[in-house]
Design an enzyme around this catalytic site. Structure first.
Site, PDB file in Angstrom:
ATOM      1  N   HIS A   7       0.900  -1.342   0.122  1.00 63.05           N
ATOM      2  CA  HIS A   7       0.017  -0.022   0.156  1.00 63.05           C
ATOM      3  C   HIS A   7       0.816   1.282  -0.032  1.00 63.05           C
ATOM      4  O   HIS A   7       2.059   1.200   0.302  1.00 63.05           O
ATOM      5  CB  HIS A   7      -0.895   0.060   1.022  1.00 63.05           C
ATOM      6  N   HIS A  79       4.073   6.971   3.910  1.00 65.64           N
ATOM      7  CA  HIS A  79       5.165   6.089   3.729  1.00 65.64           C
ATOM      8  C   HIS A  79       4.456   5.060   2.538  1.00 65.64           C
ATOM      9  O   HIS A  79       3.352   5.124   2.391  1.00 65.64           O
ATOM     10  CB  HIS A  79       5.072   5.129   5.128  1.00 65.64           C
ATOM     11  N   GLU A 130       7.567   0.911   5.275  1.00 70.28           N
ATOM     12  CA  GLU A 130       7.110  -0.002   6.110  1.00 70.28           C
ATOM     13  C   GLU A 130       7.328  -1.659   5.357  1.00 70.28           C
ATOM     14  O   GLU A 130       7.003  -1.529   4.304  1.00 70.28           O
ATOM     15  CB  GLU A 130       5.600   0.145   6.326  1.00 70.28           C
TER      16      GLU A 130
HETATM   17 CO    CO Z   1       1.068   1.301   6.481  1.00 73.13          CO
END
Ligand code: CO
Length: 134
Positions: A7, A79, A130
Site C-alpha cells: 500500500h 509511507h 514499512e
Molecule cells: Co502502512
C-alpha cells in the site's frame, strides 16, 4: 527480498473529504473508517486492482501523523509498504547492511493484523518504508 507494493499511505487533513473524493471523483472502492488506537491513527482503506491506498488521520494526543500534518497541512504521502516473506530475516539483513529499523527493531502488528516494521527515511532517500510480512 522485497515483494509486491502492499500500500501507499497518505496523511490527510480531512478524512471524510478525502474519502468522498476517492469514492466520487476517482471512482475507487473506499472502505469505512477504522480506528487503530495502537498506532494513533484512523485509517480508510481504498482497494485498487493492483494495490491499496490507506488514508491516515490522527487519533489521540500522541498520534505520529499529527506532526506530519503540522509540517504538511494539506496532507501528503506518509509511507509506502512493501511485502516480505519473513520479517525477521528481512530485519536482520537490513541491520547487517547498516539500515536503521525504527522502534527498537521488534515487529508490531500492523493495520492488517500482520507483523510490520518501519525503516528510517534518512536511509531510504527520504521515504518512510514499512515492511509487512504476508
Ligand atoms: Co502502512
Amino acid at each position: 527480498m522485497i515483494g509486491r507494493l502492499n500500500h501507499v499511505a497518505i496523511a490527510v487533513p480531512d478524512l471524510a473529504a478525502a474519502s468522498d473524493q476517492y469514492r466520487q471523483m476517482l471512482g475507487a472502492d473506499v472502505g469505512a473508517p477504522q480506528d487503530e488506537p495502537d498506532h494513533g491513527v484512523t485509517v480508510v482503506f481504498i482497494t485498487l486492482p493492483n494495490t491499496k491506498i490507506e488514508l491516515l488521520y490522527p487519533l489521540g494526543d500522541q498520534s505520529p501523523i499529527q506532526g506530519f500534518l503540522d509540517k504538511n497541512p494539506s496532507g501528503g504521502i506518509h509511507h509506502i509498504c512493501y511485502e516480505v516473506d519473513d520479517i525477521l530475516v528481512a530485519r536482520d539483513h537490513l541491520l547487517d547492511q547498516g539500515a536503521r529499523v525504527l522502534g527498537g527493531g521488534a515487529p508490531k502488528i500492523g493495520a492488517h493484523g500482520k507483523p510490520v516494521l518501519f525503516l528510517h527515511p534518512k536511509d531510504f532517500n527520504g521515504c518512510l518504508i514499512e515492511l509487512e510480512q504476508v
